[in-house]
Design an enzyme around this catalytic site. Structure first.
Site, PDB file in Angstrom:
ATOM      1  N   SER A 140       0.868  -1.179   0.000  1.00 28.99           N
ATOM      2  CA  SER A 140       0.000   0.000   0.000  1.00 28.99           C
ATOM      3  C   SER A 140       0.902   1.225   0.000  1.00 28.99           C
ATOM      4  O   SER A 140       2.098   1.122   0.334  1.00 28.99           O
ATOM      5  CB  SER A 140      -0.855  -0.012   1.273  1.00 28.99           C
ATOM      6  N   TYR A 153      -2.271  -1.444  10.343  1.00 28.91           N
ATOM      7  CA  TYR A 153      -2.220  -1.535   8.876  1.00 28.91           C
ATOM      8  C   TYR A 153      -0.907  -0.966   8.349  1.00 28.91           C
ATOM      9  O   TYR A 153      -0.230  -1.587   7.526  1.00 28.91           O
ATOM     10  CB  TYR A 153      -3.415  -0.763   8.299  1.00 28.91           C
TER      11      TYR A 153
END
Ligand code: NAD
Length: 258
Positions: A140, A153
């Site tokens: 990401s 995350y």
């Protein structure tokens, strides 16, 4: 670019980015195992994307060692090996760090990091036996930068960069490459769920979350698409040498520029 007869496993492929990657790989001639926690959605996706039998649905909770072993064994027994692994399954948990339950922290790291480790470990011996292979992780922009409310995350996505580099080193003698794709925000169920959650936590409207939080740093205010990420995955899967290994490719409308 083609992936003719390449035997691929894509985790989290019953939805969003994984589904788009599976669809693109199938278009390019690959065989694709749609591995997902949601078994019925995995089978449905396989039926929808690969009616000629080149897609199979596989039940797999990537954080469960036995399910990963059994799922990879199923693919190998059907197709005789694995050429490409896309470790993509993921979840999101939005919370200020000081309120985050330990169980939530562990759950997120288990899906992203245990999942990446377990699927990689299960596939590598088959790639080594073939003498080639590609491992692709869905990282990401959060592999590169931090955001509020996303501690586990951001931690997990940074961790994937380290894992990919080790796989690149250890896999090289066997012609196995490992790389990370780093998408910006992509409008999938994972993102749709977090818009109202972020609006609540930040005390702003959902429109403001999209414009002022998610897309603020992009060059054009646009979401990245699932097809954009599928194209990057196909490029990495088909790349012919180890010139491209241990790398991360950011596709984010300029949100992050290296
Ligand atoms: P999604 O929610 O649309 O799809 C995720 C899929 O993973 C679902 O089919 C779900 O059933 C499956 N899954 C969840 N937990 C699992 C588990 N334990 N084992 C196996 N499958 C599991 O999400 P998405 O947006 O397509 O996300 C896919 C990946 O892309 C994730 O790793 C996510 O972190 C990453 N990512 C997404 C975005 C984005 O903006 N959507 C941006 C950057 C990175």
């Amino acid at each position: 670019m083609e992936l003719q007869d390449q035997r691929c496993i894509v985790t989290g492929a019953a939805s969003g980015i994984g589904r788009a990657i599976a669809a693109r790989f199938l278009q390019l001639g690959a065989r694709v195992a749609i591995a997902d926690l949601d078994e019925s959605a995995a089978h449905k996706t396989a039926d929808e994307l690969g009616p000629d039998g080149r897609a199979i649905g596989v039940r797999m909770d990537v954080s469960d060692e036995e399910q990963v072993s059994a799922g990879v064994a199923k693919v190998v027994s059907q197709w005789g090996g694995v050429d490409v692994l896309v470790s993509n399954a993921g979840i999101q948990i939005i919370s200020p760090l000081e309120e985050l339950a330990f169980a939530q922290w562990k759950k997120l790291l288990a899906v992203h990091l245990d999942g990446a480790f377990l699927t990689t470990r299960a596939c590598l011996p088959h790639m080594y036996a073939n003498g080639h292979g590609k491992v692709i992780y869905t990282g990401s922009v959060h592999s590169k930068v931090a955001s509020h409310l996303k501690a586990p995350y951001v931690t997990a996505k940074h961790g994937l960069l380290g894992l990919a580099k080790v796989v690149a080193l250890e896999g090289a003698p066997h012609h196995v490459a490992a790389n990370v794709i780093c998408p910006g925000f992509v409008r999938t169920p994972l993102v749709d769920r977090q818009i109202p959650e972020q609006a609540k936590d930040l005390g702003i409207s959902e429109k403001e979350v999209v414009r002022d939080v998610m897309l603020r740093e992009t060059v054009d205010g646009e979401f990245t698409s699932t097809d954009d990420i599928a194209e990057v995955a196909a490029f990495l899967a088909a790349f012919p040498s180890l010139a491209l290994t241990g790398q991360s490719v950011v596709a984010s409308h300029g949100w992050f520029m290296a």
